[in-house]
Scaffold this active site. Structure first.
Site, mmCIF file in Angstrom:
data_model
loop_
_atom_site.group_PDB
_atom_site.id
_atom_site.type_symbol
_atom_site.label_atom_id
_atom_site.label_comp_id
_atom_site.label_asym_id
_atom_site.label_seq_id
_atom_site.Cartn_x
_atom_site.Cartn_y
_atom_site.Cartn_z
ATOM 1 N N GLU A 80 0.847 -1.187 0.000
ATOM 2 C CA GLU A 80 0.000 0.000 0.000
ATOM 3 C C GLU A 80 0.886 1.242 0.000
ATOM 4 O O GLU A 80 0.447 2.336 0.353
ATOM 5 C CB GLU A 80 -0.988 -0.014 1.165
ATOM 6 C CG GLU A 80 -0.398 -0.233 2.523
ATOM 7 C CD GLU A 80 -1.464 -0.277 3.619
ATOM 8 O OE1 GLU A 80 -2.255 0.669 3.688
ATOM 9 O OE2 GLU A 80 -1.484 -1.243 4.387
ATOM 10 N N CYS A 112 -3.577 -3.521 4.409
ATOM 11 C CA CYS A 112 -2.641 -4.519 4.951
ATOM 12 C C CYS A 112 -3.046 -5.949 4.618
ATOM 13 O O CYS A 112 -2.365 -6.896 5.004
ATOM 14 C CB CYS A 112 -2.527 -4.355 6.464
ATOM 15 S SG CYS A 112 -1.956 -2.721 6.939
ATOM 16 N N HIS A 234 -2.581 -9.688 12.679
ATOM 17 C CA HIS A 234 -2.041 -8.492 12.038
ATOM 18 C C HIS A 234 -1.609 -7.517 13.140
ATOM 19 O O HIS A 234 -2.364 -7.267 14.086
ATOM 20 C CB HIS A 234 -3.108 -7.864 11.129
ATOM 21 C CG HIS A 234 -2.725 -6.507 10.637
ATOM 22 N ND1 HIS A 234 -1.522 -6.267 10.005
ATOM 23 C CD2 HIS A 234 -3.368 -5.303 10.711
ATOM 24 C CE1 HIS A 234 -1.449 -4.985 9.694
ATOM 25 N NE2 HIS A 234 -2.544 -4.379 10.118
HETATM 26 N N1 COA Z 1 1.225 5.227 29.982
HETATM 27 C C1 COA Z 1 0.724 4.037 29.565
HETATM 28 N N2 COA Z 1 -0.279 3.934 28.637
HETATM 29 C C2 COA Z 1 -0.772 5.074 28.134
HETATM 30 C C3 COA Z 1 -0.310 6.347 28.536
HETATM 31 C C4 COA Z 1 0.730 6.385 29.509
HETATM 32 N N3 COA Z 1 1.231 7.541 29.938
HETATM 33 N N4 COA Z 1 -0.994 7.285 27.859
HETATM 34 C C5 COA Z 1 -1.868 6.624 27.055
HETATM 35 N N5 COA Z 1 -1.735 5.294 27.232
HETATM 36 C C6 COA Z 1 -2.452 4.228 26.540
HETATM 37 C C7 COA Z 1 -3.934 4.514 26.327
HETATM 38 O O1 COA Z 1 -4.711 4.173 27.476
HETATM 39 C C8 COA Z 1 -4.238 3.642 25.131
HETATM 40 O O2 COA Z 1 -4.388 2.308 25.537
HETATM 41 P P1 COA Z 1 -5.813 1.569 25.414
HETATM 42 O O3 COA Z 1 -6.164 1.644 23.934
HETATM 43 O O4 COA Z 1 -5.527 0.174 25.859
HETATM 44 O O5 COA Z 1 -6.750 2.331 26.264
HETATM 45 C C9 COA Z 1 -2.931 3.686 24.318
HETATM 46 O O6 COA Z 1 -1.924 4.135 25.231
HETATM 47 C C10 COA Z 1 -2.986 4.676 23.151
HETATM 48 O O7 COA Z 1 -3.417 5.907 23.666
HETATM 49 P P2 COA Z 1 -4.467 6.797 22.841
HETATM 50 O O8 COA Z 1 -4.761 8.007 23.630
HETATM 51 O O9 COA Z 1 -5.624 5.943 22.388
HETATM 52 O O10 COA Z 1 -3.529 7.162 21.611
HETATM 53 P P3 COA Z 1 -3.823 8.076 20.371
HETATM 54 O O11 COA Z 1 -5.267 8.347 20.217
HETATM 55 O O12 COA Z 1 -2.893 9.221 20.435
HETATM 56 O O13 COA Z 1 -3.327 7.138 19.147
HETATM 57 C C11 COA Z 1 -3.837 5.300 17.657
HETATM 58 C C12 COA Z 1 -3.499 5.720 19.107
HETATM 59 C C13 COA Z 1 -3.695 3.778 17.561
HETATM 60 C C14 COA Z 1 -5.278 5.699 17.367
HETATM 61 C C15 COA Z 1 -2.866 5.993 16.675
HETATM 62 O O14 COA Z 1 -1.555 5.652 16.998
HETATM 63 C C16 COA Z 1 -3.148 5.671 15.224
HETATM 64 O O15 COA Z 1 -4.015 6.267 14.596
HETATM 65 N N6 COA Z 1 -2.365 4.692 14.619
HETATM 66 C C17 COA Z 1 -2.522 4.330 13.229
HETATM 67 C C18 COA Z 1 -3.763 3.473 12.931
HETATM 68 C C19 COA Z 1 -3.640 2.058 13.389
HETATM 69 O O16 COA Z 1 -2.558 1.545 13.595
HETATM 70 N N7 COA Z 1 -4.802 1.372 13.537
HETATM 71 C C20 COA Z 1 -4.833 0.011 14.009
HETATM 72 C C21 COA Z 1 -5.866 -0.845 13.356
HETATM 73 S S1 COA Z 1 -5.488 -1.204 11.671
#
Ligand code: COA
Length: 389
Positions: A80, A112, A234
């Site tokens: 991709e 993916c 994945h």
């Molecule tokens: N210590 C420990 N954990 C922490 C933390 C800290 N200080 N701060 C946040 N976290 C945890 C959150 O609780 C969350 O865990 P949970 O989902 O089990 O509740 C995790 O870290 C991520 O935090 P979040 O606030 O949800 O992160 P974000 O909104 O900034 O980004 C994604 C997370 C995954 C949405 C982002 O990285 C993304 O868009 N990635 C690309 C898309 C992707 O990979 N999708 C997956 C499916 S294909």
């Protein structure tokens, strides 16, 4: 007839960023990255690397184990991170790997998932043509943009696998469960080199798709959860795979497997992803390699399950049986070296690499660390490559 994966090889970018240093610059708690997302490092491609250079490196490694490469009659390139709207990146692979002219070559795309589509198409092809082999290259660079929430889930890597009718690694079983649905959780419109992502929704959609493919797999007569020894999910980031395992326990109401098994059944499959980051199409198969190369014992005869998810979305669940003697075709040392020998970047250097990759300049003389093939840049709208001297 047994059909499946004969050889599986990995390559990644030749630079690496420690996510703790990224957290310090972005003002984030490093534990959000290392615990919350479950990522420690991400591989970063230099301006002289792309999906072709990584694919060629993985492909050359895979061919070391193939006595007669002229038996490869189909090349499927899954990505991709496509480099051209018309020409398949597989043609560059076919050229640089010096494969026989009598060979079909095509590129596949569905986020993916496409490497899994390639694998299932390859299996059907080999069942029809048992003396032929298929080379699949899954190669990707995950890019969400500097200072975005997706940034710590970037990474890059390629896997090359050869599918044959005498698979030395894994025989695929016939029953699968598939699921497709039009959703907008992640996409990359023409002309953009970064993904648009509705990140939290994509995580929900991923887990929802796991439930759907599992139901379909069971409906089609697939084996029970307890008869599967290990499952590769994945892995866009390792916490996502852990959440999938937990959801799988809930769906199946297993009495044999519990949360306590997570560290033995899943953790070895996540070791490579923790330090490479997201490799998109390649990531499920990076997980397979991680499981096999980070488990000390011999798993011959074990049944493995695979959950493939590609945003947008298409998902599939399928299983395979590890061949006896599979350890002889692995590349323990070469893969450990590829991961350990990456050069550590500072955040400003990573940002400079990131920006240059969007607008490559033609620079035949610059000498970044690369694999055997270097990307020299674009001249007259053509991509140029050279084997590193
Ligand atoms: N210590 C420990 N954990 C922490 C933390 C800290 N200080 N701060 C946040 N976290 C945890 C959150 O609780 C969350 O865990 P949970 O989902 O089990 O509740 C995790 O870290 C991520 O935090 P979040 O606030 O949800 O992160 P974000 O909104 O900034 O980004 C994604 C997370 C995954 C949405 C982002 O990285 C993304 O868009 N990635 C690309 C898309 C992707 O990979 N999708 C997956 C499916 S294909």
């Amino acid at each position: 007839m047994n059909v499946g994966i004969d050889v599986l090889a990995l390559a990644t970018g030749h630079y690496v960023l420690d996510l703790r240093s990224l957290a310090a610059v972005r003002g984030a708690d490093p534990q959000k990255y290392t615990l919350g997302l479950g990522q420690d490092f991400m591989s970063v491609p230099s301006p002289q690397e792309d999906v072709v250079t990584m694919g060629v490196e993985a492909g050359l490694r895979a061919l070391e184990r193939i006595s007669d490469p002229t038996t490869i009659r189909l090349v499927l390139f899954a990505t991709e991170s496509s480099i051209d709207q018309s020409k398949s990146a597989g043609i560059y692979i076919h050229h640089f790997l010096k494969l026989a002219p009598s060979c079909r070559v095509v590129e596949l795309k569905q986020a993916c998932y496409s490497a899994t589509a390639a694998l299932q198409l390859a299996v059907a092809f080999v069942r029809q043509n048992p003396s032929d082999k298929v080379l699949i290259i899954a190669s990707d660079i995950a890019r969400y943009g500097l200072n975005t929430s997706g940034e710590p889930t970037q990474g890059c890597g390629a896997v090359a696998f050869v599918v044959s009718s005498s698979p030395r690694l894994l025989s695929l079983e016939k029953t699968t469960g598939v699921y497709a649905r039009h959703i907008m959780d992640f996409w990359r419109p023409n002309g953009q080199d970064e993904a648009c992502v509705n990140g939290r929704y994509s995580a929900v959609a991923y887990l929802d798709a796991l439930g759907k493919v599992w139901e379909e797999f069971q409906h089609n007569g697939g084996v029970s959860f307890d008869r599967i020894d290990f499952i590769c999910y994945h892995t866009p980031f390792t916490r996502m795979a852990e959440k999938a395992f937990v959801r799988h326990l809930e769906i199946t109401q297993s009495t044999k497997k519990t949360l306590a098994h997570l560290s033995t059944l899943l953790t070895p499959a996540l070791i490579y992803s923790r330090c490479l980051g997201n490799c998109y199409t390649a990531s499920l198969y990076v997980s397979l390699l991680s499981l096999l190369e980070n488990t000390a014992g011999d798993l011959s005869g074990a049944r493995l399950g695979f959950f493939s998810y590609g945003s947008g979305c298409v998902a599939e669940f399928f299983t395979g049986i590890l061949s006896s003697g599979y350890r002889d075709v692995l590349f323990f040392e070469a893969h450990a070296q590829a991961i350990a020998q990456r050069l550590l970047l500072t955040v400003p250097d990573y940002e400079a690499f990131y920006t240059q990759l969007s607008s490559p300049v033609f620079a035949p003389d610059s000498c970044y660390q690369t694999g055997p093939l270097r990307f020299l840049g674009i001249k007259n709208y053509q991509r140029h490559y050279d084997f590193a001297r």
